[in-house]
Design a protein around this motif. Structure first.
Motif, PDB file in Angstrom:
ATOM      1  N   VAL A  60      29.822   5.056 -11.917  1.00 29.81           N
ATOM      2  CA  VAL A  60      28.363   5.017 -11.823  1.00 29.81           C
ATOM      3  C   VAL A  60      27.821   6.443 -11.824  1.00 29.81           C
ATOM      4  CG1 VAL A  60      26.386   4.344 -10.394  1.00 29.81           C
ATOM      5  CG2 VAL A  60      28.355   2.804 -10.586  1.00 29.81           C
ATOM      6  N   ALA A  61      26.792   6.673 -12.632  1.00 29.18           N
ATOM      7  CA  ALA A  61      26.114   7.971 -12.678  1.00 29.18           C
ATOM      8  C   ALA A  61      24.642   7.743 -12.373  1.00 29.18           C
ATOM      9  CB  ALA A  61      26.282   8.627 -14.053  1.00 29.18           C
ATOM     10  N   VAL A  62      24.110   8.504 -11.426  1.00 31.77           N
ATOM     11  CA  VAL A  62      22.721   8.339 -10.996  1.00 31.77           C
ATOM     12  C   VAL A  62      21.941   9.623 -11.291  1.00 31.77           C
ATOM     13  CG1 VAL A  62      21.193   7.767  -9.083  1.00 31.77           C
ATOM     14  CG2 VAL A  62      23.479   6.762  -9.173  1.00 31.77           C
ATOM     15  N   TYR A  63      20.802   9.472 -11.942  1.00 34.65           N
ATOM     16  CA  TYR A  63      19.943  10.610 -12.277  1.00 34.65           C
ATOM     17  C   TYR A  63      19.090  10.999 -11.069  1.00 34.65           C
ATOM     18  CZ  TYR A  63      21.272  10.425 -17.167  1.00 34.65           C
ATOM     19  OH  TYR A  63      21.996  10.493 -18.335  1.00 34.65           O
TER      20      TYR A  63
ATOM     21  N   THR B 288      24.625  -0.316  -5.387  1.00 36.55           N
ATOM     22  CA  THR B 288      24.763  -1.730  -4.987  1.00 36.55           C
ATOM     23  C   THR B 288      24.383  -2.659  -6.132  1.00 36.55           C
ATOM     24  OG1 THR B 288      24.325  -1.223  -2.660  1.00 36.55           O
ATOM     25  CG2 THR B 288      23.934  -3.491  -3.369  1.00 36.55           C
ATOM     26  N   LEU B 289      23.263  -2.373  -6.760  1.00 34.20           N
ATOM     27  CA  LEU B 289      22.772  -3.244  -7.827  1.00 34.20           C
ATOM     28  C   LEU B 289      23.734  -3.267  -9.016  1.00 34.20           C
ATOM     29  CD1 LEU B 289      20.497  -4.969  -9.103  1.00 34.20           C
ATOM     30  CD2 LEU B 289      19.590  -2.836 -10.021  1.00 34.20           C
ATOM     31  N   LEU B 290      24.081  -2.089  -9.532  1.00 38.76           N
ATOM     32  CA  LEU B 290      24.905  -2.046 -10.743  1.00 38.76           C
ATOM     33  C   LEU B 290      26.306  -2.593 -10.500  1.00 38.76           C
ATOM     34  CD1 LEU B 290      22.490  -0.407 -11.747  1.00 38.76           C
ATOM     35  CD2 LEU B 290      24.095   1.134 -12.885  1.00 38.76           C
ATOM     36  N   ASN B 291      26.869  -2.325  -9.318  1.00 39.33           N
ATOM     37  CA  ASN B 291      28.204  -2.849  -9.019  1.00 39.33           C
ATOM     38  C   ASN B 291      28.178  -4.355  -8.797  1.00 39.33           C
ATOM     39  OD1 ASN B 291      29.676  -0.446  -9.277  1.00 39.33           O
ATOM     40  ND2 ASN B 291      29.158   0.183  -7.194  1.00 39.33           N
ATOM     41  N   SER B 292      27.115  -4.861  -8.166  1.00 37.64           N
ATOM     42  CA  SER B 292      26.999  -6.299  -7.971  1.00 37.64           C
ATOM     43  C   SER B 292      26.904  -7.024  -9.308  1.00 37.64           C
ATOM     44  CB  SER B 292      25.767  -6.621  -7.123  1.00 37.64           C
ATOM     45  OG  SER B 292      25.492  -7.998  -7.139  1.00 37.64           O
ATOM     46  N   LEU B 293      26.117  -6.461 -10.223  1.00 38.49           N
ATOM     47  CA  LEU B 293      25.952  -7.071 -11.543  1.00 38.49           C
ATOM     48  C   LEU B 293      27.186  -6.891 -12.422  1.00 38.49           C
ATOM     49  CD1 LEU B 293      22.324  -5.832 -12.294  1.00 38.49           C
ATOM     50  CD2 LEU B 293      22.998  -8.238 -12.070  1.00 38.49           C
ATOM     51  N   GLN B 294      28.063  -5.928 -12.060  1.00 29.15           N
ATOM     52  CA  GLN B 294      29.155  -5.521 -12.958  1.00 29.15           C
ATOM     53  C   GLN B 294      28.559  -5.083 -14.296  1.00 29.15           C
ATOM     54  OE1 GLN B 294      32.980  -5.807 -12.150  1.00 29.15           O
ATOM     55  NE2 GLN B 294      31.663  -5.206 -10.439  1.00 29.15           N
TER      56      GLN B 294
ATOM     57  N   PRO C 177       0.846  -1.198   0.000  1.00 31.92           N
ATOM     58  CA  PRO C 177       0.000   0.000   0.000  1.00 31.92           C
ATOM     59  C   PRO C 177       0.884   1.253   0.000  1.00 31.92           C
ATOM     60  CG  PRO C 177       0.090  -0.933   2.189  1.00 31.92           C
ATOM     61  CD  PRO C 177       0.897  -1.848   1.314  1.00 31.92           C
ATOM     62  N   PHE C 178       1.509   1.508  -1.145  1.00 35.35           N
ATOM     63  CA  PHE C 178       2.500   2.571  -1.233  1.00 35.35           C
ATOM     64  C   PHE C 178       1.847   3.945  -1.175  1.00 35.35           C
ATOM     65  CE2 PHE C 178       1.402   1.164  -5.529  1.00 35.35           C
ATOM     66  CZ  PHE C 178       0.975   2.356  -6.115  1.00 35.35           C
ATOM     67  N   GLU C 179       2.627   4.898  -0.693  1.00 31.89           N
ATOM     68  CA  GLU C 179       2.200   6.299  -0.734  1.00 31.89           C
ATOM     69  C   GLU C 179       2.504   6.903  -2.097  1.00 31.89           C
ATOM     70  OE1 GLU C 179       2.899   9.798   2.361  1.00 31.89           O
ATOM     71  OE2 GLU C 179       4.596   9.561   1.004  1.00 31.89           O
ATOM     72  N   ARG C 180       3.678   6.531  -2.634  1.00 31.92           N
ATOM     73  CA  ARG C 180       4.086   7.031  -3.948  1.00 31.92           C
ATOM     74  C   ARG C 180       4.930   5.980  -4.653  1.00 31.92           C
ATOM     75  NH1 ARG C 180       6.606  12.859  -2.782  1.00 31.92           N
ATOM     76  NH2 ARG C 180       6.561  12.100  -0.651  1.00 31.92           N
ATOM     77  N   GLU C 181       4.944   6.053  -5.974  1.00 26.36           N
ATOM     78  CA  GLU C 181       5.869   5.241  -6.764  1.00 26.36           C
ATOM     79  C   GLU C 181       7.012   6.141  -7.229  1.00 26.36           C
ATOM     80  OE1 GLU C 181       4.057   1.865  -9.207  1.00 26.36           O
ATOM     81  OE2 GLU C 181       2.419   3.314  -9.117  1.00 26.36           O
ATOM     82  N   LEU C 182       8.207   5.646  -7.080  1.00 24.48           N
ATOM     83  CA  LEU C 182       9.412   6.385  -7.438  1.00 24.48           C
ATOM     84  C   LEU C 182      10.207   5.598  -8.480  1.00 24.48           C
ATOM     85  CD1 LEU C 182      10.565   7.357  -3.812  1.00 24.48           C
ATOM     86  CD2 LEU C 182       9.157   8.727  -5.378  1.00 24.48           C
ATOM     87  N   ALA C 183      11.138   6.275  -9.113  1.00 19.45           N
ATOM     88  CA  ALA C 183      12.019   5.605 -10.064  1.00 19.45           C
ATOM     89  C   ALA C 183      13.331   6.363 -10.136  1.00 19.45           C
ATOM     90  CB  ALA C 183      11.370   5.511 -11.447  1.00 19.45           C
ATOM     91  N   VAL C 184      14.370   5.632 -10.536  1.00 19.98           N
ATOM     92  CA  VAL C 184      15.666   6.275 -10.740  1.00 19.98           C
ATOM     93  C   VAL C 184      16.362   5.576 -11.905  1.00 19.98           C
ATOM     94  CG1 VAL C 184      16.988   4.821  -9.133  1.00 19.98           C
ATOM     95  CG2 VAL C 184      17.720   7.180  -9.567  1.00 19.98           C
ATOM     96  N   ILE C 185      17.027   6.368 -12.713  1.00 20.96           N
ATOM     97  CA  ILE C 185      17.849   5.868 -13.814  1.00 20.96           C
ATOM     98  C   ILE C 185      19.301   5.928 -13.353  1.00 20.96           C
ATOM     99  CG2 ILE C 185      18.621   6.299 -16.186  1.00 20.96           C
ATOM    100  CD1 ILE C 185      15.750   5.403 -16.111  1.00 20.96           C
ATOM    101  N   ALA C 186      20.037   4.855 -13.581  1.00 19.92           N
ATOM    102  CA  ALA C 186      21.451   4.832 -13.214  1.00 19.92           C
ATOM    103  C   ALA C 186      22.242   4.115 -14.301  1.00 19.92           C
ATOM    104  CB  ALA C 186      21.651   4.127 -11.872  1.00 19.92           C
ATOM    105  N   ALA C 187      23.459   4.569 -14.516  1.00 20.68           N
ATOM    106  CA  ALA C 187      24.331   3.975 -15.536  1.00 20.68           C
ATOM    107  C   ALA C 187      25.656   3.581 -14.912  1.00 20.68           C
ATOM    108  CB  ALA C 187      24.568   4.966 -16.670  1.00 20.68           C
ATOM    109  N   ARG C 188      26.269   2.556 -15.511  1.00 18.04           N
ATOM    110  CA  ARG C 188      27.607   2.131 -15.075  1.00 18.04           C
ATOM    111  C   ARG C 188      28.469   1.896 -16.307  1.00 18.04           C
ATOM    112  NH1 ARG C 188      30.689  -2.406 -13.922  1.00 18.04           N
ATOM    113  NH2 ARG C 188      31.926  -2.346 -12.006  1.00 18.04           N
ATOM    114  N   SER C 189      29.700   2.340 -16.244  1.00 18.97           N
ATOM    115  CA  SER C 189      30.632   2.168 -17.361  1.00 18.97           C
ATOM    116  C   SER C 189      31.484   0.922 -17.147  1.00 18.97           C
ATOM    117  CB  SER C 189      31.545   3.390 -17.475  1.00 18.97           C
ATOM    118  OG  SER C 189      32.490   3.395 -16.406  1.00 18.97           O
TER     119      SER C 189
END
Length: 383
Positions: A201-204, A239-245, A184-196
């Motif tokens: 890592v760059a996070v929007y 955490t996610l992008l570095n774990s995945l490489q 029962p969320f109050e809001r839905e959020l999102a983020v775009i992130a890139a890894r080279s």
């Protein structure tokens, strides 16, 4: 020295189409694999192979025309593509990065095992397994999701009672599904992130997404949230992008509860609708960022170059062949607006036909909401 000058993209929709401007700026040619001559990206491609996106033989041909291959969607046959990677075809991200993400149950398990916060979930392996036991663990409403190939709400069902659950599972009996708790969320959020490839890592900016009938209608930039929540979401992305490489751009969708708890909803290993605002509102768009990562270039600056922005999806609301030129002109006449029309020849309810982004002075959420309503009153009017 960058030796990747030609990028293949599996998929020919608007996400591939929106890479065109960045590709031209970076001196990169795009080759497309898509089944439909009318797909938006066909118009901007230096080369096109007309074949289904999961046709590995076509992808082998695509590989002869480019230096690296990226993906526009998740409709990927990893098993069929693996021999190509073993033969030296460069996929960005690598197939091993995609492997835990394409199936929503595998994705949930991967996130949980990383220690990232996710809803409670369970796979429904067999139709006749103890549904009563599962129901007792998940009070209604519950969420049923197809494990593969769901997007824009397709394959996701919010179930309010045992009878509807039984009927839904019966209808999906040939489709692997998972069951998860309803948040029962109050809001839905999102983020775009890139890894080279070097680990940069760059996070929007974190954004708020507003859905109707499980399809994104609006994106408010930046989200009006506590800085501690922003920091937590940025840490999740790292955490996610570095774990995945990982190499490339990822869209991360999240829930924020009334108590301030953040939960990861879904991961998209590609450019994402929640990041379209970046074309006009950021120093580096998500599409340029993705190509930069794919081509081993330094990542660009993901910061906003304005105070705030609102992005509104222009969704189909009728079955027609119409370019809606008059409505698009009205939207373009709004101050600081940028209309992106995907060039699709056919409209149908819920189909993403374009989007409009308006750059704002000041981060006034009520002003952004009022502007979104004005945009939608123009777009959805029937006159």
């Amino acid at each position: 020295m960058n030796n990747i000058k030609r990028v293949g993209v599996i998929g020919g929709g608007q996400l591939a189409w929106m890479m065109a401007g960045a590709a031209k700026t970076l001196g990169i040619e795009l080759a497309i694999q898509t089944p439909h001559p009318t797909d938006p990206a066909v118009a901007i491609a230096a080369s096109t192979i007309f074949a289904p996106v999961d046709d590995a033989a076509a992808t082998a041909e695509l590989a002869t025309r480019c230096d690296a291959i990226a993906f526009e969607n998740e409709f990927i046959n990893l098993e069929a593509l693996m021999p190509l990677q073993e033969q030296g075809v460069r996929f960005r991200p690598k197939l091993e990065v995609l492997a835990p993400l394409l199936d929503k149950y595998d994705q949930r398990c991967y996130l949980r095992d990383l220690g990232l916060p996710v809803p409670e979930f369970v796979a429904l392996e067999e139709k006749n397994e103890g549904e009563e036991h599962l129901i007792s663990n998940f009070p209604f409403p519950v969420v049923v999701k197809a494990r593969r190939h769901g997007y824009d709400g397709q394959g996701t069902f919010i179930i309010k009672d045992p009878e509807t659950l039984a009927a839904t599972l019966q209808r999906l009996r040939q489709t692997p599904v998972l069951l998860e708790e309803f948040i029962p969320f109050e809001r839905e959020l999102a983020v775009i992130a890139a890894r080279s490839h070097t680990g940069e890592v760059a996070v929007y900016p974190v954004v708020e997404t507003q859905q109707e009938e499980q399809v994104c209608r609006r994106v408010l930039v930046p989200a009006d949230i506590d800085p501690a929540v922003t920091a937590q979401i940025e840490a999740i992305a790292h955490t996610l992008l570095n774990s995945l490489q990982a190499v490339g751009i990822f869209g991360i969708e999240l829930f924020l509860t009334a108590t301030g708890k953040v939960l990861v909803n879904e991961i998209a290993p590609r450019t994402h609708n929640s990041g379209h605002f970046s074309l006009d509102a950021c120093y580096t768009s998500q599409f340029e960022q993705h190509l930069r990562a794919v081509c081993d270039l330094p990542l660009g600056n993901p910061a906003l170059k304005c105070d705030a922005a609102i992005m509104v999806n222009l969704l189909g609301y009728e079955h027609s062949h119409n370019d809606y030129l008059s409505k698009r002109q009205q939207l373009a006449d709004l101050p600081n607006s940028h209309v992106h029309w995907y060039g699709k020849s056919e409209s149908r309810p819920g189909r993403k036909l374009g989007h409009v982004t308006v750059l704002l002075d000041g981060a006034d959420k009520s002003k952004a909401q009022t502007l979104a309503q004005a945009i939608e009153s123009i777009w959805y009017s029937r006159d």
